[in-house]
Scaffold this motif. Structure first.
Motif, mmCIF file in Angstrom:
data_model
loop_
_atom_site.group_PDB
_atom_site.id
_atom_site.type_symbol
_atom_site.label_atom_id
_atom_site.label_comp_id
_atom_site.label_asym_id
_atom_site.label_seq_id
_atom_site.Cartn_x
_atom_site.Cartn_y
_atom_site.Cartn_z
ATOM 1 N N ASN A 187 0.829 -1.210 0.000
ATOM 2 C CA ASN A 187 0.000 0.000 0.000
ATOM 3 C C ASN A 187 0.867 1.265 0.000
ATOM 4 O OD1 ASN A 187 -2.508 -1.428 0.106
ATOM 5 N ND2 ASN A 187 -2.162 -1.761 2.309
ATOM 6 N N SER A 188 1.890 1.259 -0.827
ATOM 7 C CA SER A 188 2.809 2.390 -0.910
ATOM 8 C C SER A 188 2.119 3.600 -1.535
ATOM 9 C CB SER A 188 4.038 2.020 -1.736
ATOM 10 O OG SER A 188 3.661 1.725 -3.074
ATOM 11 N N THR A 189 2.684 4.771 -1.279
ATOM 12 C CA THR A 189 2.098 6.016 -1.795
ATOM 13 C C THR A 189 2.209 6.105 -3.311
ATOM 14 O OG1 THR A 189 2.641 7.170 0.259
ATOM 15 C CG2 THR A 189 2.181 8.525 -1.680
ATOM 16 N N ASN A 190 3.393 5.781 -3.850
ATOM 17 C CA ASN A 190 3.637 5.947 -5.283
ATOM 18 C C ASN A 190 3.560 4.651 -6.077
ATOM 19 O OD1 ASN A 190 4.077 8.767 -5.146
ATOM 20 N ND2 ASN A 190 6.123 8.389 -4.307
ATOM 21 N N LYS A 213 4.731 -1.665 -15.460
ATOM 22 C CA LYS A 213 3.313 -1.833 -15.147
ATOM 23 C C LYS A 213 3.095 -1.811 -13.635
ATOM 24 C CE LYS A 213 2.198 -4.518 -19.299
ATOM 25 N NZ LYS A 213 1.626 -5.791 -19.820
ATOM 26 N N LEU A 214 2.063 -1.087 -13.219
ATOM 27 C CA LEU A 214 1.714 -1.012 -11.802
ATOM 28 C C LEU A 214 1.182 -2.361 -11.336
ATOM 29 C CD1 LEU A 214 1.368 0.883 -9.315
ATOM 30 C CD2 LEU A 214 -0.974 1.286 -10.120
ATOM 31 N N ILE A 215 1.703 -2.857 -10.209
ATOM 32 C CA ILE A 215 1.274 -4.180 -9.723
ATOM 33 C C ILE A 215 0.851 -4.077 -8.254
ATOM 34 C CG2 ILE A 215 2.765 -5.408 -11.338
ATOM 35 C CD1 ILE A 215 3.722 -5.507 -7.708
ATOM 36 N N LYS A 216 0.060 -5.044 -7.836
ATOM 37 C CA LYS A 216 -0.240 -5.249 -6.421
ATOM 38 C C LYS A 216 0.506 -6.481 -5.937
ATOM 39 C CE LYS A 216 -2.164 -4.582 -2.450
ATOM 40 N NZ LYS A 216 -1.705 -3.475 -1.589
ATOM 41 N N ILE A 273 11.997 -4.008 -11.281
ATOM 42 C CA ILE A 273 11.065 -3.426 -10.316
ATOM 43 C C ILE A 273 11.415 -1.948 -10.156
ATOM 44 C CG2 ILE A 273 10.155 -3.592 -7.969
ATOM 45 C CD1 ILE A 273 11.432 -6.452 -7.898
ATOM 46 N N THR A 274 10.427 -1.078 -10.342
ATOM 47 C CA THR A 274 10.653 0.359 -10.172
ATOM 48 C C THR A 274 9.962 0.821 -8.905
ATOM 49 O OG1 THR A 274 10.797 0.718 -12.561
ATOM 50 C CG2 THR A 274 10.374 2.643 -11.186
ATOM 51 N N ILE A 275 10.752 1.394 -7.990
ATOM 52 C CA ILE A 275 10.251 1.914 -6.720
ATOM 53 C C ILE A 275 10.741 3.356 -6.603
ATOM 54 C CG2 ILE A 275 10.381 1.704 -4.214
ATOM 55 C CD1 ILE A 275 10.606 -1.297 -4.558
#
Length: 291
Positions: free
Chosen positions: A60-63, A70-73, A83-85
């Motif tokens: 449940n990160s902010t960004n 691709k945005l993942i859960k 992985i992009t953080i």
């Protein structure tokens, strides 16, 4: 053993051997992988290792957490996933599956020499050679104002007078022209580039698959000629020359069906590839990156 390789703007910052079951990623000091950056949440992501499988979960990160853009859960990690953080990247490397999966990708997209049409390859190499010659000529063209034969006619009365024994002022001295050195030619072997000459040769480049079942896989372009695609559908060749990397159409199932670079057909002529170009060939998108 799987590894995580942390980088920022292409610069490797740290590597982590994943020998534990759980790894947390975040900004706070109690994380296993700490990324001290305001764009990263305190506890941003979690990686769980179960036997030979690794799973990524966003906490449940902010960004948000992204894998290959691709945005993942939740996501089952595969070798080569990026992985992009925040602004940082974590590359997931699994040596246990690397060789098998790379072989599958190469069997699917890389065409062996014995299965290639010699006439088509000869035409492709000729087109690449022509494009490389044009590129070399453009790079070696003289810059306006630096040639000795470019002179400005002035009236006799306006020309500065100069005594024979005087020293010519710096402002009117003719600039010294330094010859541009010839680009270093690469040395190829039967399997690729000779490592002993690589530092002085053209920088190595790679293709990274951006779509399909092999997304994230990479192919290093160490050979003088790499032929990719699917015979009868679409085939292209990437040649490595002193002037750069060039892609040229070899054959396709439909006339005029050319590979795309950044969404535009390359046509019948060879095209020079630039860092971060996106190549679309036989329905597969690949990013071209210079190391």
């Amino acid at each position: 053993m799987a590894r995580l390789i942390l980088s920022l703007d292409g610069q490797v910052l740290a590597e982590y051997n994943m020998s534990k079951e759980r790894y947390t990623v975040g900004r706070l000091p109690d994380n296993d992988v700490r990324i001290d950056n305001p764009a990263v949440s305190g506890h941003h992501s979690l990686i769980i290792n179960i036997l030979n499988d690794s799973f990524l979960e966003d906490l449940n990160s902010t960004n948000g957490t992204y894998v290959n853009g691709k945005l993942i859960k939740k996501h089952a990690l595969q070798h080569g996933d990026v992985i992009t953080i925040g602004h940082h990247q974590l590359r997931f490397s699994d040596q246990q599956t690397n060789e098998t999966e790379q072989d599958e990708f190469e069997k699917t997209m890389v065409i062996p020499a014995g299965q290639q049409n010699a006439d088509q390859l000869a035409a492709a190499e000729k087109a690449a050679e022509k494009a490389a010659s044009v590129a070399a000529a453009e790079e070696s063209a003289p810059i306006s104002g630096e040639r000795d034969d470019l002179k400005v006619d002035m009236p006799e009365d306006d020309r500065p007078s100069r005594r024979v024994d005087s020293v010519e002022p710096e402002s009117v001295r003719r600039p010294v022209i330094q010859e541009k050195p010839e680009p270093a030619a690469h040395t190829a072997t039967s399997t690729g580039i000779d490592p002993s000459t690589a530092p002085s040769a053209l920088p190595l480049a790679k293709l990274q698959v951006l779509s399909g079942s092999f997304a994230g896989r990479e192919l290093e372009l160490t050979k003088a000629l790499t032929t990719l695609g699917r015979p009868g559908v679409q085939v292209a060749a990437i040649t490595r020359r002193a002037e750069g990397y060039f892609i040229v159409h070899v054959e396709s199932g439909e006339e005029g069906d050319y590979p795309l670079v950044n969404g535009q057909p390359i046509g019948a002529q060879a095209r020079k590839l630039n860092d971060n170009d996106v190549v679309q060939l036989a329905g597969v998108k690949m990013g071209f990156f210079i190391s």
